[in-house]
Design a protein around this motif. Structure first.
Motif, PDB file in Angstrom:
ATOM      1  N   GLY A  79       1.372  -1.213   0.311  1.00  0.00           N
ATOM      2  CA  GLY A  79       0.087  -0.061  -0.160  1.00  0.00           C
ATOM      3  C   GLY A  79       1.060   1.463  -0.356  1.00  0.00           C
ATOM      4  N   GLU A  80       0.163   2.283   0.030  1.00  0.00           N
ATOM      5  CA  GLU A  80       0.775   3.271  -0.124  1.00  0.00           C
ATOM      6  C   GLU A  80       0.699   4.580   1.419  1.00  0.00           C
ATOM      7  OE1 GLU A  80       1.175   5.669  -3.685  1.00  0.00           O
ATOM      8  OE2 GLU A  80       0.542   7.324  -2.833  1.00  0.00           O
ATOM      9  N   VAL A  81       1.320   5.474   1.803  1.00  0.00           N
ATOM     10  CA  VAL A  81       1.678   5.741   2.958  1.00  0.00           C
ATOM     11  C   VAL A  81       0.409   7.157   2.399  1.00  0.00           C
ATOM     12  CG1 VAL A  81       2.805   7.404   4.902  1.00  0.00           C
ATOM     13  CG2 VAL A  81       3.205   4.726   4.372  1.00  0.00           C
ATOM     14  N   VAL A  82      -0.353   7.863   3.280  1.00  0.00           N
ATOM     15  CA  VAL A  82      -1.066   8.948   2.640  1.00  0.00           C
ATOM     16  C   VAL A  82      -1.274   9.504   4.402  1.00  0.00           C
ATOM     17  CG1 VAL A  82      -3.082   6.939   1.600  1.00  0.00           C
ATOM     18  CG2 VAL A  82      -3.392   7.759   4.332  1.00  0.00           C
ATOM     19  N   GLU A  83      -0.681   9.140   5.355  1.00  0.00           N
ATOM     20  CA  GLU A  83      -1.062  10.352   6.335  1.00  0.00           C
ATOM     21  C   GLU A  83      -0.326   9.767   7.689  1.00  0.00           C
ATOM     22  OE1 GLU A  83      -4.385  11.049   8.134  1.00  0.00           O
ATOM     23  OE2 GLU A  83      -3.908  12.851   9.176  1.00  0.00           O
ATOM     24  N   TRP A  84       0.700  10.750   8.360  1.00  0.00           N
ATOM     25  CA  TRP A  84       1.572  10.311   9.497  1.00  0.00           C
ATOM     26  C   TRP A  84       1.574  11.519  10.423  1.00  0.00           C
ATOM     27  CZ3 TRP A  84       3.976   5.814  11.236  1.00  0.00           C
ATOM     28  CH2 TRP A  84       4.747   6.032  12.572  1.00  0.00           C
ATOM     29  N   LYS A  85       1.751  11.120  11.874  1.00  0.00           N
ATOM     30  CA  LYS A  85       0.868  12.002  12.382  1.00  0.00           C
ATOM     31  C   LYS A  85       1.985  11.504  13.945  1.00  0.00           C
ATOM     32  CE  LYS A  85      -3.743  12.878  11.818  1.00  0.00           C
ATOM     33  NZ  LYS A  85      -4.676  12.922  12.810  1.00  0.00           N
ATOM     34  N   ASP A  86       3.732  11.535  13.353  1.00  0.00           N
ATOM     35  CA  ASP A  86       4.763  12.082  15.069  1.00  0.00           C
ATOM     36  C   ASP A  86       4.495   9.882  15.705  1.00  0.00           C
ATOM     37  OD1 ASP A  86       3.189  14.703  16.384  1.00  0.00           O
ATOM     38  OD2 ASP A  86       4.686  14.765  15.055  1.00  0.00           O
ATOM     39  N   THR A  87       4.015   9.669  15.688  1.00  0.00           N
ATOM     40  CA  THR A  87       3.727   8.274  16.545  1.00  0.00           C
ATOM     41  C   THR A  87       3.124   7.004  15.557  1.00  0.00           C
ATOM     42  OG1 THR A  87       2.206   8.297  18.098  1.00  0.00           O
ATOM     43  CG2 THR A  87       4.693   8.690  18.599  1.00  0.00           C
ATOM     44  N   TYR A  88       2.774   7.341  14.695  1.00  0.00           N
ATOM     45  CA  TYR A  88       1.300   6.920  13.858  1.00  0.00           C
ATOM     46  C   TYR A  88       0.493   7.419  12.819  1.00  0.00           C
ATOM     47  CZ  TYR A  88      -2.696   9.330  15.767  1.00  0.00           C
ATOM     48  OH  TYR A  88      -3.532  10.354  15.844  1.00  0.00           O
ATOM     49  N   GLY A  89       0.244   6.385  11.995  1.00  0.00           N
ATOM     50  CA  GLY A  89      -0.462   7.101  10.787  1.00  0.00           C
ATOM     51  C   GLY A  89      -1.253   6.048   9.566  1.00  0.00           C
ATOM     52  N   TRP A  90      -0.996   6.416   8.634  1.00  0.00           N
ATOM     53  CA  TRP A  90      -2.759   5.545   7.701  1.00  0.00           C
ATOM     54  C   TRP A  90      -1.800   5.166   6.607  1.00  0.00           C
ATOM     55  CZ3 TRP A  90      -6.306   4.157  12.002  1.00  0.00           C
ATOM     56  CH2 TRP A  90      -6.423   5.470  11.927  1.00  0.00           C
ATOM     57  N   ILE A  91      -2.069   3.892   5.952  1.00  0.00           N
ATOM     58  CA  ILE A  91      -2.135   3.588   5.372  1.00  0.00           C
ATOM     59  C   ILE A  91      -2.917   3.630   4.328  1.00  0.00           C
ATOM     60  CG2 ILE A  91      -0.613   1.249   3.851  1.00  0.00           C
ATOM     61  CD1 ILE A  91       1.192   1.313   5.954  1.00  0.00           C
ATOM     62  N   LYS A  92      -2.690   3.145   2.103  1.00  0.00           N
ATOM     63  CA  LYS A  92      -4.330   3.090   2.043  1.00  0.00           C
ATOM     64  C   LYS A  92      -3.766   1.808   0.805  1.00  0.00           C
ATOM     65  CE  LYS A  92      -7.670   4.074  -0.461  1.00  0.00           C
ATOM     66  NZ  LYS A  92      -8.786   3.849   0.380  1.00  0.00           N
ATOM     67  N   VAL A  93      -4.591   0.736   0.774  1.00  0.00           N
ATOM     68  CA  VAL A  93      -4.140   0.064   0.978  1.00  0.00           C
ATOM     69  C   VAL A  93      -4.091  -0.175  -1.095  1.00  0.00           C
ATOM     70  CG1 VAL A  93      -3.892  -2.877   1.137  1.00  0.00           C
ATOM     71  CG2 VAL A  93      -4.770  -1.559   2.722  1.00  0.00           C
ATOM     72  N   SER A  94      -3.252  -1.551  -1.463  1.00  0.00           N
ATOM     73  CA  SER A  94      -3.513  -1.394  -3.572  1.00  0.00           C
ATOM     74  C   SER A  94      -4.134  -2.160  -3.518  1.00  0.00           C
ATOM     75  CB  SER A  94      -2.394  -1.427  -3.324  1.00  0.00           C
ATOM     76  OG  SER A  94      -1.021  -1.109  -3.198  1.00  0.00           O
ATOM     77  N   SER A  95      -4.859  -2.831  -2.414  1.00  0.00           N
ATOM     78  CA  SER A  95      -5.958  -3.902  -3.164  1.00  0.00           C
ATOM     79  C   SER A  95      -7.188  -4.567  -2.217  1.00  0.00           C
ATOM     80  CB  SER A  95      -5.097  -5.477  -3.376  1.00  0.00           C
ATOM     81  OG  SER A  95      -4.758  -5.867  -2.362  1.00  0.00           O
ATOM     82  N   ASP A  96      -8.339  -5.423  -2.393  1.00  0.00           N
ATOM     83  CA  ASP A  96      -9.505  -5.309  -1.389  1.00  0.00           C
ATOM     84  C   ASP A  96      -8.830  -6.227  -0.504  1.00  0.00           C
ATOM     85  OD1 ASP A  96     -12.186  -4.752  -4.729  1.00  0.00           O
ATOM     86  OD2 ASP A  96     -10.661  -3.768  -2.592  1.00  0.00           O
ATOM     87  N   ILE A  97      -9.122  -5.884   0.913  1.00  0.00           N
ATOM     88  CA  ILE A  97      -9.811  -7.449   1.449  1.00  0.00           C
ATOM     89  C   ILE A  97     -10.705  -7.215   2.234  1.00  0.00           C
ATOM     90  CG2 ILE A  97      -8.439  -7.261   4.255  1.00  0.00           C
ATOM     91  CD1 ILE A  97      -6.775  -4.602   3.974  1.00  0.00           C
ATOM     92  N   ASP A  98     -11.134  -8.690   2.499  1.00  0.00           N
ATOM     93  CA  ASP A  98     -12.138  -9.367   2.751  1.00  0.00           C
ATOM     94  C   ASP A  98     -12.082  -9.707   4.216  1.00  0.00           C
ATOM     95  OD1 ASP A  98     -13.590 -12.439   1.636  1.00  0.00           O
ATOM     96  OD2 ASP A  98     -13.961 -10.537   3.462  1.00  0.00           O
ATOM     97  N   HIS A  99     -12.739  -8.506   4.749  1.00  0.00           N
ATOM     98  CA  HIS A  99     -12.742  -8.637   6.458  1.00  0.00           C
ATOM     99  C   HIS A  99     -14.407  -7.548   6.205  1.00  0.00           C
ATOM    100  CE1 HIS A  99     -12.601  -7.470  10.423  1.00  0.00           C
ATOM    101  NE2 HIS A  99     -11.394  -8.692  10.683  1.00  0.00           N
ATOM    102  N   PRO A 100     -14.548  -7.241   7.591  1.00  0.00           N
ATOM    103  CA  PRO A 100     -15.203  -6.547   7.949  1.00  0.00           C
ATOM    104  C   PRO A 100     -15.468  -5.432   8.160  1.00  0.00           C
ATOM    105  CG  PRO A 100     -16.274  -8.795   8.665  1.00  0.00           C
ATOM    106  CD  PRO A 100     -14.399  -9.064   8.188  1.00  0.00           C
TER     107      PRO A 100
END
Length: 344
Positions: A275-296
């Motif tokens: 995936g690709e990092v979309v945001e970072w905040k000092d001690t954590y961040g958020w990733i956008k996954v390149s493919s779909d995840i089969d999970h609720p």
């Protein structure tokens, strides 16, 4: 031209780069760099002229003699030219194979943004999703049958080198009874990845063809689960999903993106995603996954996956938007997160 016969005078001139051409041919044929011991030139002097014999130790010691020449260098080139003439058919065949390889590599070049957009549009029209592979379908089927998420080591792929490429087997430890001990072998493929997909496709077909397993996969986890967790205060201002790991609903409140996930984790799948990092905040961040995840929980947080600083590679303390990463997906009390992160 004293001492030069008419035949020698009419001898064809050797190509200027015949020695270089011979070196390159031997390297291409042997698929390795050649050494001085692989191609040996011996020059003999006859009066004011020279003749060379080239011995190709990389071709079982074959020898080729050149024409009489006025210098030792030209004599070596002439001998190399004779060797090239002798291997002409082989050189032509080798060139055809290399051209075919170049064409295959050219066909495998990354698509341009415009070509990628056209491909995605065509896949959408045809109902095709490249992220849904036999392996992902098999994992999803096993979870539906087991009524839980798969543990690490329950789905085991074993690939081996065989004549013609690779062959893989797969074992599904999450299946009930004797099915958990069965092993499915795929077709022989050119790569390990394709071999594993082949094994997964065969296992998927056989599991689906069993009436009992197919019925179990279609049976819901239990009645009334959609009504659980709807008590006072639950889900206020947030979204949730039913978790088999936590035995109830997991809720994402409005402040989840600031607090981060709880420490208790369960691995969703041992297969690594990118995936690709979309945001970072000092001690954590958020990733956008390149493919779909089969999970609720895949739709929570607008499809973003949480990543903590402690899950980054050793020596890496932060990530920057746009950075490509690879990771495994886990579930905890706040949803999905990325673990064992590596940079691409």
């Amino acid at each position: 031209m004293t001492g030069v016969s008419a035949a020698d005078a009419l001898a064809p001139a050797a190509p200027v780069d015949s020695k270089t051409d011979l070196n390159q041919f031997c390297q291409r044929y042997c698929k390795r760099p050649v050494t001085k011991q692989d191609i040996v030139y011996v020059v003999n002097r006859f009066g004011h002229q020279y003749q060379s014999i080239v011995k190709l130790n990389c071709f079982s010691g074959q020898e080729y003699a050149g024409h009489l020449c006025m210098s030792s260098k030209d004599a070596e080139k002439s001998a190399a030219s004779q060797a090239l003439v002798a291997y002409g058919p082989t050189i032509e065949t080798l060139g055809s194979k290399e051209d075919a390889q170049k064409q295959r590599k050219k066909a495998q070049q990354p698509l341009t943004p415009e070509e990628l957009a056209v491909k995605k549009e065509r896949q959408t029209q045809e109902g095709e999703n490249p992220a849904i592979t036999p392996k992902t379908k098999l994992n999803s089927l096993c979870m539906k049958i087991a009524k839980r998420y798969l543990q690490k080591g329950e789905t085991i792929y074993d690939s081996m080198k065989v004549t013609g490429g690779y062959q893989a087997t797969v074992r599904l430890g999450a299946l009930p009874g004797a099915w958990s001990a069965r092993c499915w072998a795929g077709e022989v493929c050119s790569t390990k990845q394709k071999a594993e997909q082949s094994a997964a496709e065969i296992a998927l077909s056989q599991v689906l063809s069993d009436p009992e397993l197919a019925e179990e996969a279609s049976r819901p986890k239990g009645k009334g689960e959609e009504d659980k967790g709807k008590g006072k205060g639950k889900g206020k201002g947030g979204k949730g999903y039913w978790s088999g790991y936590y035995g109830g609903w997991v809720w994402q409140g409005p402040s989840d993106e600031d607090s981060g996930p709880a420490p208790a984790r369960e691995l969703v799948s041992a297969e690594r995603l990118d995936g690709e990092v979309v945001e970072w905040k000092d001690t954590y961040g958020w990733i956008k996954v390149s493919s779909d995840i089969d999970h609720p929980a895949a739709g929570m947080r607008r499809g973003k996956i949480y990543v903590a600083k402690k899950d980054l590679p050793e020596g890496v303390t932060e990530l920057f938007p746009g950075t490509a990463v690879e990771f495994v997906v886990y579930e905890d009390g706040s949803g999905l997160g990325a673990g064992e992160v590596t940079l691409l």
